[in-house]
Design a protein around this motif. Structure first.
Motif, short mmCIF file in Angstrom:
data_model
loop_
_atom_site.label_atom_id
_atom_site.label_comp_id
_atom_site.label_asym_id
_atom_site.label_seq_id
_atom_site.Cartn_x
_atom_site.Cartn_y
_atom_site.Cartn_z
N GLU A 97 23.96 10.53 -0.27
CA GLU A 97 22.76 9.69 -0.24
C GLU A 97 21.46 10.50 -0.25
O GLU A 97 20.39 9.92 -0.38
N TYR A 99 20.80 12.42 -2.63
CA TYR A 99 20.50 12.27 -4.06
C TYR A 99 19.57 13.36 -4.59
O TYR A 99 18.46 13.10 -5.02
N GLU A 134 27.49 8.80 -9.81
CA GLU A 134 27.78 7.39 -10.13
C GLU A 134 26.65 6.49 -9.68
O GLU A 134 26.35 5.47 -10.32
N THR A 135 26.00 6.84 -8.58
CA THR A 135 24.94 5.99 -8.01
C THR A 135 23.58 6.68 -8.00
O THR A 135 22.64 6.16 -7.40
#
Length: 388
Positions: A97, A99, A134-135
């Motif tokens: 998360e 990122y 992917e996110t």
């Protein structure tokens, strides 16, 4: 692999010995908690985290294993990565998360360690890092944000940091399903960040065109930073190496054309001594200097691209000139006989707490240091290409 290494030419046996001794010294004095090469981390006083700098060094050490077959290189890389990767595939200090594309780069080494050791923890860790992509937030044009804290921004560095891992995963485990996504992201960089006048690429691009450093029309930052060009061209070569095995001839041809175009451009800017300037297109600006890390990255990229057949043979001389320029001018000995690599820009970025505006003044204000891994790591990669 496991070939007999070549040697440096021009009566540089002492230089080669110094490089080998330096690599041995760094390995002897480093572990996952205390990497002797990571000057930025040492200066901060913080505990070491999963990071792209260590990833670059471990990549070079694994290259030495491939070239020499000496298991001490593999054993070191395995111990170092095991300091982060747990048996369940979780990675100490790494969070999906967060990122940031920077944190994808060290995961490239997980493929090689899994191949060499068969340890399932590395396979599980590969999946964990792949889940980030992917996110990962994207621009409206489909490119990954460089970091969550930099919304809508694409940096050249990110091509090297994330896309070779992404492409390797696609080749191995996904039948190339998303390989075209990777190629489109690279094509978008050419479309949005290449300057048609010089052929160089701007360091950053803001798709929202709202950042203070971004041109309100193009979205690009104002200057061409050497190390960003270096990360980018090496990223193109690394992606092409993997793409070679996939049935995407048009995409391969396009990226190879980008590579050759940039190689031609960089050759025009190379200094007579082999290096390139920190602000590559402004050699005459007061305070500008010939910088080591970006030069080493370009050297590694050109030498690897020639070896793999992606560039004509004539570019080998450009890459070798850059490598020998570094070892002849920037590889020194301290008073105690220990090696020293000088002329390394410590950091470079856009935005953030210090309001980095991408100006000439900004790039020339960052510290110039010695023995930091952002220079030593790329030099190691260039050295391994010289040994092949």
């Amino acid at each position: 692999m496991n070939q007999k290494p070549h040697h440096l030419c021009g009566e540089r046996a002492a230089t080669e010995q110094l490089l080998n001794e330096y690599i041995d010294y760094l390995m002897a004095h480093s572990d996952a908690e205390h990497p002797a090469w990571n000057l930025e981390m040492i200066r901060s006083g913080r505990r070491n985290k999963w990071n792209y700098i260590d990833g670059c060094m471990i990549s070079g050490i694994l290259e030495l294993f491939d070239i020499t077959g000496e298991t001490r290189y593999l054993d070191f890389a395995d111990r170092f990565l095991s300091g982060f990767v747990e048996e369940d595939g979780s990675i100490r200090t790494y969070e999906v998360e967060e990122y940031t594309l920077d944190n994808v780069n060290p995961a490239k080494n997980l493929f090689r360690l899994y191949d060499a050791t068969g340890k399932e923890k590395y396979r599980k860790a590969i999946e964990r890092v792949r889940s980030q992509l992917e996110t990962m937030p994207r621009t409206s044009e489909g490119n990954f944000w460089h970091k969550k804290i930099y919304p809508n921004q694409v940096w050249l560095d990110g091509i090297y940091m994330a896309l070779p891992f992404y492409m390797e995963y696609e080749k191995r485990y996904d039948a190339g399903k998303d390989a075209k996504d990777i190629c489109r992201q690279i094509a978008n960089v050419e479309l949005r960040m290449r300057d048609p006048k010089t052929g160089l690429y701007y360091h950053g691009y803001d798709a929202s065109r709202t950042m203070y450093w971004a041109d309100p029309v193009t979205g690009c930052s104002p200057n061409f930073w050497l190390r960003a060009e270096g990360w980018f061209i090496l990223g193109l070569v690394d992606v092409l190496e993997i793409l070679e095995t996939l049935p995407l001839p048009e995409e391969k041809q396009h990226i190879q054309h980008m590579l050759q175009d940039l190689a031609e451009t960089l050759t025009r800017y190379q200094d007579a001594g082999g290096l390139w300037y920190q602000l590559i297109a402004l050699p005459e600006v007061e305070g500008n200097y010939l910088e080591t890390s970006g030069t080493a990255l370009i050297s590694a990229a050109l030498l690897k691209a020639v070896r793999l057949g992606f560039l004509p043979e004539r570019f080998r001389a450009v890459g070798e000139k850059a490598f020998y320029g570094i070892v002849d001018q920037r590889l020194l000995k301290n008073a105690d006989g220990s090696p020293c690599v000088t002329g390394i820009c410590l950091v470079g970025g856009l935005g953030g707490e210090t309001h980095r505006d991408g100006s000439v003044r900004y790039y020339l204000s960052e510290p110039v240091v010695q023995n930091d891994a952002k220079g030593v790591g790329p030099l190691l990669l260039a050295y391994t290409e010289m040994l092949r």
